[in-house]
Design a protein around this motif. Structure first.
Motif, short mmCIF file in Angstrom:
data_model
loop_
_atom_site.label_atom_id
_atom_site.label_comp_id
_atom_site.label_asym_id
_atom_site.label_seq_id
_atom_site.Cartn_x
_atom_site.Cartn_y
_atom_site.Cartn_z
N CYS A 56 -16.18 -2.29 23.79
CA CYS A 56 -17.42 -1.54 24.00
C CYS A 56 -17.09 -0.12 24.45
N HIS A 57 -16.87 0.76 23.49
CA HIS A 57 -16.58 2.17 23.76
C HIS A 57 -17.22 3.00 22.66
N PRO A 58 -17.34 4.30 22.86
CA PRO A 58 -18.07 5.15 21.90
C PRO A 58 -17.55 5.14 20.47
N TRP A 59 -16.30 4.79 20.25
CA TRP A 59 -15.72 4.84 18.91
C TRP A 59 -15.73 3.50 18.20
N SER A 60 -16.27 2.48 18.82
CA SER A 60 -16.27 1.16 18.19
C SER A 60 -17.57 0.94 17.43
N SER A 61 -17.63 -0.17 16.74
CA SER A 61 -18.86 -0.52 16.04
C SER A 61 -19.91 -0.97 17.06
N SER A 62 -21.07 -1.33 16.58
CA SER A 62 -22.11 -1.84 17.46
C SER A 62 -22.93 -2.86 16.71
N GLY A 63 -23.85 -3.51 17.40
CA GLY A 63 -24.74 -4.46 16.74
C GLY A 63 -24.66 -5.85 17.32
N TRP A 64 -25.03 -6.83 16.52
CA TRP A 64 -25.11 -8.23 16.92
C TRP A 64 -23.71 -8.81 17.06
N ASP A 65 -23.39 -9.33 18.24
CA ASP A 65 -22.07 -9.92 18.51
C ASP A 65 -22.23 -11.07 19.49
N PRO A 66 -22.68 -12.25 19.01
CA PRO A 66 -22.91 -13.37 19.91
C PRO A 66 -21.62 -14.07 20.32
N VAL A 67 -21.71 -14.87 21.36
CA VAL A 67 -20.58 -15.69 21.80
C VAL A 67 -20.43 -16.83 20.80
N PRO A 68 -19.22 -17.06 20.28
CA PRO A 68 -19.03 -18.20 19.37
C PRO A 68 -19.24 -19.51 20.14
N ASP A 69 -19.73 -20.54 19.46
CA ASP A 69 -19.88 -21.83 20.13
C ASP A 69 -18.50 -22.47 20.32
N ALA A 70 -18.47 -23.63 20.91
CA ALA A 70 -17.19 -24.28 21.23
C ALA A 70 -16.34 -24.55 19.99
N SER A 71 -16.98 -24.69 18.81
CA SER A 71 -16.21 -24.94 17.59
C SER A 71 -15.78 -23.64 16.91
N GLY A 72 -16.17 -22.48 17.47
CA GLY A 72 -15.74 -21.20 16.93
C GLY A 72 -16.70 -20.55 15.96
N HIS A 73 -17.87 -21.16 15.74
CA HIS A 73 -18.86 -20.59 14.82
C HIS A 73 -19.80 -19.67 15.57
N GLN A 74 -20.12 -18.53 14.97
CA GLN A 74 -21.07 -17.60 15.58
C GLN A 74 -22.46 -17.82 15.00
N ALA A 75 -23.46 -17.56 15.81
CA ALA A 75 -24.84 -17.66 15.36
C ALA A 75 -25.12 -16.57 14.34
N PRO A 76 -25.94 -16.86 13.35
CA PRO A 76 -26.28 -15.81 12.38
C PRO A 76 -27.11 -14.72 13.03
N GLU A 77 -27.01 -13.52 12.49
CA GLU A 77 -27.78 -12.40 13.01
C GLU A 77 -29.26 -12.66 12.77
N PRO A 78 -30.09 -12.46 13.80
CA PRO A 78 -31.52 -12.68 13.60
C PRO A 78 -32.09 -11.68 12.60
N GLN A 79 -32.97 -12.15 11.74
CA GLN A 79 -33.60 -11.31 10.73
C GLN A 79 -34.90 -10.76 11.27
N LEU A 80 -35.13 -9.49 11.07
CA LEU A 80 -36.38 -8.88 11.50
C LEU A 80 -37.45 -9.15 10.46
N GLY A 81 -38.59 -9.65 10.89
CA GLY A 81 -39.71 -9.87 10.00
C GLY A 81 -40.71 -8.74 10.14
N ASP A 82 -41.64 -8.67 9.21
CA ASP A 82 -42.67 -7.63 9.26
C ASP A 82 -43.54 -7.77 10.50
N SER A 83 -43.73 -9.01 10.97
CA SER A 83 -44.62 -9.23 12.10
C SER A 83 -43.91 -9.00 13.44
#
Length: 99
Positions: A56-83
């Motif tokens: 987490c520094h000014p030159w890194s990427s940004s965005g959705w970065d969840p904690v992986p679950d115990a099996s190593g899978h990350q949650a999908p990025e939430p999709q923004l809906g019109d509502s």
């Protein structure tokens, strides 16, 4: 040990409550640390939190970065809906406390 580290993270969150979050990722680095400690324990969760804070520094990427679950899978990025134009909170101030 994980509980002690979790309490330290919570104390940090309380002390910085009300200030804009400088974190480039969602969830914030302190929320990520608390979840990593809860999910993976002191050693693995702590190392994940340290790596996240180092990313987490000014030159890194940004965005959705969840904690992986115990099996190593990350949650999908939430999709923004019109509502729901602000479904993903961009800072700690955007998150509404539970009533």
């Amino acid at each position: 040990m994980a509980r002690l580290l979790g309490r330290m993270v919570h104390a940090y969150q309380v002390m910085t409550d009300g200030r804009p979050s400088p974190c480039r990722y969602v969830p914030s680095c302190s929320s990520y640390a608390a979840e990593a400690l809860e999910t993976h324990g002191a050693l693995r969760g702590g190392s994940m939190a340290v790596r996240r804070i180092c990313r987490c520094h000014p030159w890194s990427s940004s965005g959705w970065d969840p904690v992986p679950d115990a099996s190593g899978h990350q949650a999908p990025e939430p999709q923004l809906g019109d509502s729901q134009p602000s479904a993903i909170p961009r800072s700690r101030n955007d998150v509404k406390p539970d009533a």
